[in-house]
Design a protein around this motif. Structure first.
Motif, PDB file in Angstrom:
ATOM      1  N   LEU A 129      -4.740  -1.806  -4.533  1.00  0.00           N
ATOM      2  CA  LEU A 129      -3.914  -2.967  -3.215  1.00  0.00           C
ATOM      3  C   LEU A 129      -4.781  -4.131  -3.206  1.00  0.00           C
ATOM      4  CD1 LEU A 129      -2.294  -3.594  -0.956  1.00  0.00           C
ATOM      5  CD2 LEU A 129      -3.783  -2.462   0.512  1.00  0.00           C
ATOM      6  N   GLU A 130      -6.175  -4.137  -3.576  1.00  0.00           N
ATOM      7  CA  GLU A 130      -7.101  -5.351  -3.470  1.00  0.00           C
ATOM      8  C   GLU A 130      -6.559  -6.243  -4.535  1.00  0.00           C
ATOM      9  OE1 GLU A 130     -11.557  -6.706  -3.010  1.00  0.00           O
ATOM     10  OE2 GLU A 130     -11.149  -4.531  -3.410  1.00  0.00           O
TER      11      GLU A 130
ATOM     12  N   TRP B 143       0.755  -1.082   0.039  1.00  0.00           N
ATOM     13  CA  TRP B 143      -0.118  -0.055  -0.119  1.00  0.00           C
ATOM     14  C   TRP B 143       0.905   1.213   0.106  1.00  0.00           C
ATOM     15  CZ3 TRP B 143      -0.694   4.024   3.421  1.00  0.00           C
ATOM     16  CH2 TRP B 143      -1.630   4.902   3.087  1.00  0.00           C
ATOM     17  N   VAL B 144       1.872   1.334   0.785  1.00  0.00           N
ATOM     18  CA  VAL B 144       2.812   2.476   0.865  1.00  0.00           C
ATOM     19  C   VAL B 144       3.254   2.431  -0.453  1.00  0.00           C
ATOM     20  CG1 VAL B 144       5.063   3.294   1.823  1.00  0.00           C
ATOM     21  CG2 VAL B 144       3.259   2.561   3.388  1.00  0.00           C
TER      22      VAL B 144
ATOM     23  N   GLU C 107      -8.286   5.061  -5.152  1.00  0.00           N
ATOM     24  CA  GLU C 107      -7.332   4.241  -6.011  1.00  0.00           C
ATOM     25  C   GLU C 107      -6.396   3.307  -5.532  1.00  0.00           C
ATOM     26  OE1 GLU C 107      -5.772   3.015  -9.845  1.00  0.00           O
ATOM     27  OE2 GLU C 107      -7.859   3.692  -9.109  1.00  0.00           O
ATOM     28  N   SER C 108      -6.020   3.796  -4.414  1.00  0.00           N
ATOM     29  CA  SER C 108      -5.018   3.007  -3.842  1.00  0.00           C
ATOM     30  C   SER C 108      -5.450   1.609  -3.247  1.00  0.00           C
ATOM     31  CB  SER C 108      -4.234   3.603  -2.514  1.00  0.00           C
ATOM     32  OG  SER C 108      -4.955   3.857  -1.494  1.00  0.00           O
TER      33      SER C 108
ATOM     34  N   ILE D 102      -6.640  -1.792   6.119  1.00  0.00           N
ATOM     35  CA  ILE D 102      -6.330  -0.402   5.422  1.00  0.00           C
ATOM     36  C   ILE D 102      -7.338   0.192   4.804  1.00  0.00           C
ATOM     37  CG2 ILE D 102      -4.818   0.106   3.303  1.00  0.00           C
ATOM     38  CD1 ILE D 102      -2.909  -2.197   4.143  1.00  0.00           C
ATOM     39  N   ALA D 103      -8.226  -0.612   4.100  1.00  0.00           N
ATOM     40  CA  ALA D 103      -9.391   0.046   3.180  1.00  0.00           C
ATOM     41  C   ALA D 103     -10.327   0.824   4.129  1.00  0.00           C
ATOM     42  CB  ALA D 103      -9.977  -1.110   2.623  1.00  0.00           C
ATOM     43  N   GLU D 104     -10.525   0.300   5.291  1.00  0.00           N
ATOM     44  CA  GLU D 104     -11.477   0.906   6.274  1.00  0.00           C
ATOM     45  C   GLU D 104     -10.486   2.253   6.895  1.00  0.00           C
ATOM     46  OE1 GLU D 104     -13.088  -2.115   8.617  1.00  0.00           O
ATOM     47  OE2 GLU D 104     -14.139  -2.764   6.902  1.00  0.00           O
ATOM     48  N   ARG D 105      -9.485   2.456   6.818  1.00  0.00           N
ATOM     49  CA  ARG D 105      -8.524   3.383   7.339  1.00  0.00           C
ATOM     50  C   ARG D 105      -8.432   3.199   8.786  1.00  0.00           C
ATOM     51  NH1 ARG D 105      -9.254   9.273   4.186  1.00  0.00           N
ATOM     52  NH2 ARG D 105      -7.368   8.843   2.859  1.00  0.00           N
ATOM     53  N   SER D 106      -8.473   1.809   9.312  1.00  0.00           N
ATOM     54  CA  SER D 106      -7.919   1.730  10.764  1.00  0.00           C
ATOM     55  C   SER D 106      -6.499   1.899  11.116  1.00  0.00           C
ATOM     56  CB  SER D 106      -8.339   0.323  11.109  1.00  0.00           C
ATOM     57  OG  SER D 106      -9.562  -0.016  10.752  1.00  0.00           O
TER      58      SER D 106
END
Length: 156
Positions: free
Chosen positions: A124-125, A47-48, A119-120, A101-105
């Motif tokens: 990533l998915e 992701w980074v 888009e990230s 990551i997707a839920e910004r936890s």
């Protein structure tokens, strides 16, 4: 545990925590550490890399690492003692790591531009499903430990 990386003015907060302690009293900090095959690390690293491809540099609100905080303590002339006080195992699937990551936890996701984040996640998915394929929902067990740090002013 999990505080100073959430504070933009973490050095001031650290100094204030030290200031309000009784003379000679320790500041206790804890940190959980993943050992071995932690399923979220490859997802986080990818992701980074994706965010960098999109032109953003993910960063934390506060201190970047536990080691940076300990270096700050030692730089202030404080004594740091560390102990490992607990061990355990827990399982997580790649799908769960992706959702964090997707839920910004995960706090590193909080400051990235909102227009780039979807888009990230899409990229990533796609990467994660191709990498993990049939293991997308397969739990990976990771060993953890909890470290306790005692930070004190040196005795005069």
């Amino acid at each position: 545990v999990h505080v100073f990386h959430l504070l933009t003015r973490w050095r001031e907060a650290f100094g204030e925590a030290l200031r309000v302690l009784r003379p000679g009293a320790p500041l206790l900090l804890g940190q959980d550490v993943a050992h071995g095959d932690y399923v979220s690390h490859p997802l986080q690293d990818e992701w980074v890399a994706i965010m960098r491809e999109l032109g953003a540099e993910p960063r934390r609100l506060g201190v970047n690492s536990h080691q940076e905080l300990l270096a700050e303590a030692r730089g202030r002339g404080l004594r740091v003692d560390e102990w490992q006080v607990a061990d355990w195992s827990a399982a997580q699937t790649p799908a769960e790591g992706f959702r964090d990551i997707a839920e910004r936890s995960w706090s590193l996701t909080w400051l990235v531009p909102d227009n780039l984040f979807p888009e990230s996640v899409r990229r990533l998915e796609a990467w994660a499903r191709a990498r993990y394929r049939d293991d997308w929902e397969t739990p990976v067990t990771t060993r953890y430990s909890f470290k306790l740090m005692r930070i004190t002013a040196p005795e005069s």
